[in-house]
Design a protein around this motif. Sequence first.
Motif, PDB file in Angstrom:
ATOM      1  N   LEU A  48       0.850  -1.179   0.000  1.00  0.00           N
ATOM      2  CA  LEU A  48       0.000   0.000   0.000  1.00  0.00           C
ATOM      3  C   LEU A  48       0.888   1.232   0.000  1.00  0.00           C
ATOM      4  O   LEU A  48       1.735   1.396   0.884  1.00  0.00           O
ATOM      5  N   ALA A  49       0.716   2.046  -1.031  1.00  0.00           N
ATOM      6  CA  ALA A  49       1.547   3.238  -1.200  1.00  0.00           C
ATOM      7  C   ALA A  49       0.716   4.314  -1.886  1.00  0.00           C
ATOM      8  O   ALA A  49      -0.038   4.015  -2.818  1.00  0.00           O
ATOM      9  N   ILE A  50       0.867   5.538  -1.459  1.00  0.00           N
ATOM     10  CA  ILE A  50       0.054   6.626  -1.994  1.00  0.00           C
ATOM     11  C   ILE A  50       0.239   6.785  -3.501  1.00  0.00           C
ATOM     12  O   ILE A  50      -0.673   7.178  -4.222  1.00  0.00           O
ATOM     13  N   GLU A  51       1.426   6.429  -4.016  1.00  0.00           N
ATOM     14  CA  GLU A  51       1.685   6.552  -5.454  1.00  0.00           C
ATOM     15  C   GLU A  51       1.237   5.327  -6.243  1.00  0.00           C
ATOM     16  O   GLU A  51       1.428   5.246  -7.454  1.00  0.00           O
ATOM     17  N   GLY A  52       0.612   4.380  -5.545  1.00  0.00           N
ATOM     18  CA  GLY A  52       0.180   3.148  -6.194  1.00  0.00           C
ATOM     19  C   GLY A  52      -1.049   3.335  -7.067  1.00  0.00           C
ATOM     20  O   GLY A  52      -1.607   4.424  -7.190  1.00  0.00           O
ATOM     21  N   ILE A  68       1.496  -2.845   4.829  1.00  0.00           N
ATOM     22  CA  ILE A  68       1.096  -1.513   5.275  1.00  0.00           C
ATOM     23  C   ILE A  68       2.293  -0.914   5.998  1.00  0.00           C
ATOM     24  O   ILE A  68       2.739  -1.444   7.020  1.00  0.00           O
ATOM     25  N   GLY A  69       2.808   0.175   5.473  1.00  0.00           N
ATOM     26  CA  GLY A  69       3.984   0.807   6.055  1.00  0.00           C
ATOM     27  C   GLY A  69       3.664   1.602   7.305  1.00  0.00           C
ATOM     28  O   GLY A  69       2.508   1.707   7.735  1.00  0.00           O
ATOM     29  N   GLY A  70       4.698   2.174   7.853  1.00  0.00           N
ATOM     30  CA  GLY A  70       4.570   2.967   9.070  1.00  0.00           C
ATOM     31  C   GLY A  70       4.478   4.450   8.777  1.00  0.00           C
ATOM     32  O   GLY A  70       4.142   4.874   7.668  1.00  0.00           O
ATOM     33  N   SER A  71       4.824   5.240   9.745  1.00  0.00           N
ATOM     34  CA  SER A  71       4.685   6.691   9.680  1.00  0.00           C
ATOM     35  C   SER A  71       5.451   7.326   8.527  1.00  0.00           C
ATOM     36  O   SER A  71       5.040   8.352   7.992  1.00  0.00           O
ATOM     37  N   PHE A  72       6.543   6.713   8.131  1.00  0.00           N
ATOM     38  CA  PHE A  72       7.388   7.293   7.088  1.00  0.00           C
ATOM     39  C   PHE A  72       7.214   6.597   5.741  1.00  0.00           C
ATOM     40  O   PHE A  72       7.939   6.866   4.796  1.00  0.00           O
ATOM     41  N   GLY A  73       6.266   5.687   5.657  1.00  0.00           N
ATOM     42  CA  GLY A  73       6.048   4.982   4.399  1.00  0.00           C
ATOM     43  C   GLY A  73       6.849   3.691   4.324  1.00  0.00           C
ATOM     44  O   GLY A  73       7.181   3.093   5.343  1.00  0.00           O
ATOM     45  N   LYS A  75       9.282  -1.554  -1.846  1.00  0.00           N
ATOM     46  CA  LYS A  75       8.531  -1.208  -3.051  1.00  0.00           C
ATOM     47  C   LYS A  75       9.061  -1.981  -4.263  1.00  0.00           C
ATOM     48  O   LYS A  75       8.278  -2.439  -5.095  1.00  0.00           O
ATOM     49  N   GLU A  76      10.370  -2.130  -4.347  1.00  0.00           N
ATOM     50  CA  GLU A  76      10.959  -2.868  -5.473  1.00  0.00           C
ATOM     51  C   GLU A  76      10.598  -4.352  -5.423  1.00  0.00           C
ATOM     52  O   GLU A  76      10.418  -4.982  -6.458  1.00  0.00           O
ATOM     53  N   ARG A  77      10.492  -4.931  -4.242  1.00  0.00           N
ATOM     54  CA  ARG A  77      10.111  -6.342  -4.099  1.00  0.00           C
ATOM     55  C   ARG A  77       8.635  -6.562  -4.430  1.00  0.00           C
ATOM     56  O   ARG A  77       8.218  -7.648  -4.833  1.00  0.00           O
ATOM     57  N   SER A  78       7.843  -5.530  -4.290  1.00  0.00           N
ATOM     58  CA  SER A  78       6.401  -5.657  -4.488  1.00  0.00           C
ATOM     59  C   SER A  78       6.068  -5.909  -5.952  1.00  0.00           C
ATOM     60  O   SER A  78       6.686  -5.355  -6.853  1.00  0.00           O
ATOM     61  N   ASN A  79       5.073  -6.740  -6.161  1.00  0.00           N
ATOM     62  CA  ASN A  79       4.571  -6.990  -7.505  1.00  0.00           C
ATOM     63  C   ASN A  79       3.616  -5.872  -7.929  1.00  0.00           C
ATOM     64  O   ASN A  79       3.415  -5.651  -9.125  1.00  0.00           O
ATOM     65  N   MET A  80       3.045  -5.196  -6.944  1.00  0.00           N
ATOM     66  CA  MET A  80       2.076  -4.150  -7.232  1.00  0.00           C
ATOM     67  C   MET A  80       2.057  -3.144  -6.100  1.00  0.00           C
ATOM     68  O   MET A  80       2.174  -3.515  -4.930  1.00  0.00           O
ATOM     69  N   LEU A  81       1.926  -1.872  -6.458  1.00  0.00           N
ATOM     70  CA  LEU A  81       1.694  -0.821  -5.476  1.00  0.00           C
ATOM     71  C   LEU A  81       0.230  -0.423  -5.593  1.00  0.00           C
ATOM     72  O   LEU A  81      -0.264  -0.157  -6.696  1.00  0.00           O
ATOM     73  N   LEU A  82      -0.460  -0.414  -4.473  1.00  0.00           N
ATOM     74  CA  LEU A  82      -1.891  -0.135  -4.439  1.00  0.00           C
ATOM     75  C   LEU A  82      -2.149   1.088  -3.572  1.00  0.00           C
ATOM     76  O   LEU A  82      -1.596   1.211  -2.483  1.00  0.00           O
ATOM     77  N   SER A  83      -2.985   1.991  -4.079  1.00  0.00           N
ATOM     78  CA  SER A  83      -3.374   3.176  -3.317  1.00  0.00           C
ATOM     79  C   SER A  83      -4.871   3.167  -3.097  1.00  0.00           C
ATOM     80  O   SER A  83      -5.637   2.904  -4.020  1.00  0.00           O
TER      81      SER A  83
END
Length: 147
Positions: free
Chosen positions: A64-68, A95-100, A106-114
């Motif tokens: 989960l990332a805001i740019e996803g 789900i990341g913490g306070s700093f993302g 992110k590189e290991r992730s198959n998908m970034l979702l927002s």
Amino acid sequence: MKIKIICVGYLKQKPLNDLIADYKKQIKDITILEIPDEKELQGMKKEGEQILNKISKDEYVIALAIEGKKMTSEAFASVLDKVTTFQTPQITFIIGGSFGLSDEVKERSNMLLSFSDFTFPHQLMRLMLIEQIYRAISILKNHPYHK
């Protein structure tokens, strides 16, 4: 479908814990893992290492990332269906913490979702994610929950 949610930070609010527990009961195979939330930006690398240590090579990872990518509940259900049908039964959400999330995660992730351009507390995001997972499963089973 086996689902794992890796969360930075611990959930201490009883009302949120109770709601999440209700969804967990309805989802057959789901695990939630918590790692400590670092208090400084430099700690994001340590969080990332701990996250990556909890992921195997055969897992499909959605961070989960805001740019996803943003999508509808139906599209999300379709992604889960395609991944579990054609790639792997194991989907891991992060789900990341306070700093993302660290770049390595992110590189290991198959998908970034927002879920939104808004920033949400990770405790609330945990509830929102598990509800959307339950909704996706309901959509795939043609259960009336989604309507």
